[in-house]
Design a protein around this motif. Sequence first.
Motif, short mmCIF file in Angstrom:
data_model
loop_
_atom_site.label_atom_id
_atom_site.label_comp_id
_atom_site.label_asym_id
_atom_site.label_seq_id
_atom_site.Cartn_x
_atom_site.Cartn_y
_atom_site.Cartn_z
N VAL A 1 0.86 -1.30 -0.06
CA VAL A 1 0.12 0.14 0.00
C VAL A 1 0.89 1.10 0.00
CG1 VAL A 1 -1.52 1.41 1.23
CG2 VAL A 1 -2.06 -0.95 1.11
N GLY A 2 1.92 1.29 0.85
CA GLY A 2 2.87 2.22 0.98
C GLY A 2 3.51 2.81 -0.32
N LEU A 3 3.88 1.46 -1.11
CA LEU A 3 4.47 1.61 -2.54
C LEU A 3 3.39 2.28 -3.45
CD1 LEU A 3 6.94 0.97 -4.54
CD2 LEU A 3 5.70 -1.31 -4.90
N MET A 4 2.37 2.01 -3.39
CA MET A 4 1.48 2.44 -4.42
C MET A 4 0.91 3.99 -4.11
SD MET A 4 -1.56 -0.83 -5.22
CE MET A 4 -1.54 -1.31 -3.58
N LEU A 5 0.82 4.19 -2.85
CA LEU A 5 0.83 5.38 -2.46
C LEU A 5 1.72 6.41 -2.63
CD1 LEU A 5 -1.12 5.22 1.07
CD2 LEU A 5 -2.25 5.51 -1.18
N THR B 1 -7.28 10.04 -3.65
CA THR B 1 -5.86 9.71 -3.15
C THR B 1 -5.69 10.22 -1.65
OG1 THR B 1 -5.20 10.30 -5.37
CG2 THR B 1 -3.48 10.35 -3.51
N VAL B 2 -6.22 11.43 -1.33
CA VAL B 2 -6.16 11.91 -0.01
C VAL B 2 -6.95 10.89 1.07
CG1 VAL B 2 -6.84 13.54 1.84
CG2 VAL B 2 -5.71 14.29 -0.48
N ALA B 3 -8.02 10.33 0.64
CA ALA B 3 -9.01 9.53 1.44
C ALA B 3 -8.28 8.01 1.69
CB ALA B 3 -10.23 9.32 0.71
N ILE B 4 -7.64 7.63 0.51
CA ILE B 4 -7.27 6.21 0.82
C ILE B 4 -5.96 6.12 1.49
CG2 ILE B 4 -8.45 5.41 -1.12
CD1 ILE B 4 -5.78 5.18 -2.59
N SER B 5 -5.26 7.49 1.68
CA SER B 5 -4.02 7.57 2.26
C SER B 5 -3.82 7.66 3.75
CB SER B 5 -3.07 8.80 1.86
OG SER B 5 -3.23 8.73 0.41
N ILE C 1 9.04 7.17 -2.89
CA ILE C 1 9.16 5.85 -2.45
C ILE C 1 10.23 5.68 -1.37
CG2 ILE C 1 9.96 3.62 -3.49
CD1 ILE C 1 8.70 4.56 -6.12
N ILE C 2 11.28 6.41 -1.53
CA ILE C 2 12.46 6.20 -0.50
C ILE C 2 11.93 6.51 0.92
CG2 ILE C 2 14.61 7.02 0.11
CD1 ILE C 2 15.39 7.10 -3.01
N TYR C 3 11.11 7.81 0.64
CA TYR C 3 10.77 8.38 2.13
C TYR C 3 9.86 7.25 2.64
CZ TYR C 3 12.44 12.99 1.10
OH TYR C 3 13.40 14.04 0.61
N MET C 4 8.82 6.59 1.82
CA MET C 4 7.72 5.92 2.40
C MET C 4 8.29 4.57 2.96
SD MET C 4 4.27 5.51 2.61
CE MET C 4 3.31 6.67 1.36
N MET C 5 9.11 4.04 2.07
CA MET C 5 9.77 2.54 2.81
C MET C 5 10.52 2.70 3.93
SD MET C 5 8.64 0.38 0.59
CE MET C 5 7.05 1.39 0.01
N LEU C 6 11.37 3.78 4.04
CA LEU C 6 12.22 4.03 5.12
C LEU C 6 11.32 4.27 6.24
CD1 LEU C 6 15.23 6.26 3.69
CD2 LEU C 6 15.31 3.96 4.53
#
Length: 265
Positions: free
Chosen positions: A13-17, A180-184, A223-228
């Motif tokens: 989910v994080g990757l997609m967002l 996008t905001v709603a699913i995040s 992607i880097i920020y989210m995965m970390l």
Amino acid sequence: MLSYAFMQRALLVGLMLSIIIPMIGIVMINRRTSMIGDALSHSSLAGVALGLIIGINPIFTSVLICIIASFAIELIRKKFNSFGDMATAIIMSLGIGLAAIMSDFTPGGTSFESFLFGSITSVSKEDLIIVSVIFLLVLLFSLYLYYPLLYNSISPLMARLSGVNSKLVSSIFTFLTAITVAISAKTVGALMISSLMVLPVASSLMISKSYKETFIKSIIIAIIYMMLGISASFYLGIKPGGAIVVIAVIGMVLSLIIQKFKKMG
């Protein structure tokens, strides 16, 4: 970490967002309407509370409320052209006000709290399916409307002269922003979404020379920020939203340093 099913779901989910949020963010920054993300994220909390009260998946009600809020902002901005910021402030205030009232009636405070700052353990299989569908929708429209969105964000007049249906493109973008905001909210946290829309794009702007380069780099950086951030949340036991934003701010500072060194060279 990857041996846990909930972490696999959270990372997916994080990757997609992290791919679609900067796609929305870069257009919002170009349009100088980045504060709309804040208004919608606060409004999404009212949707979350409503979903918890009536006993359905809060993502559905959050999407509905965000769509209503986003089009309400656009309507107010058109009616009061000189007071565009006022529209954002009105909807933000209404959203957080309704969320505060309804939160008193939600069963179990922890469920509601997990939407404030994000939670990696609460992402269900149903959430993964919903996010996947919306991810494909936002991705396809963002790529298909790449140039119309670019022209429209720089100058609606120029867009119309280029043959772009500005009203339709704006409406589609408003809809994409809302969903996008709603699913995040569940993974990133409603109070952190707007930061993730702005910070990767801001980092990218410092080290990019063109719109296309900024577009691509902002996605990679997000992607880097989210995965970390999600990894830090798992290993350190902290809220994912907070971890992502702190890492994003550090990343932006590093981008600023890189930019300074480039100018010196």
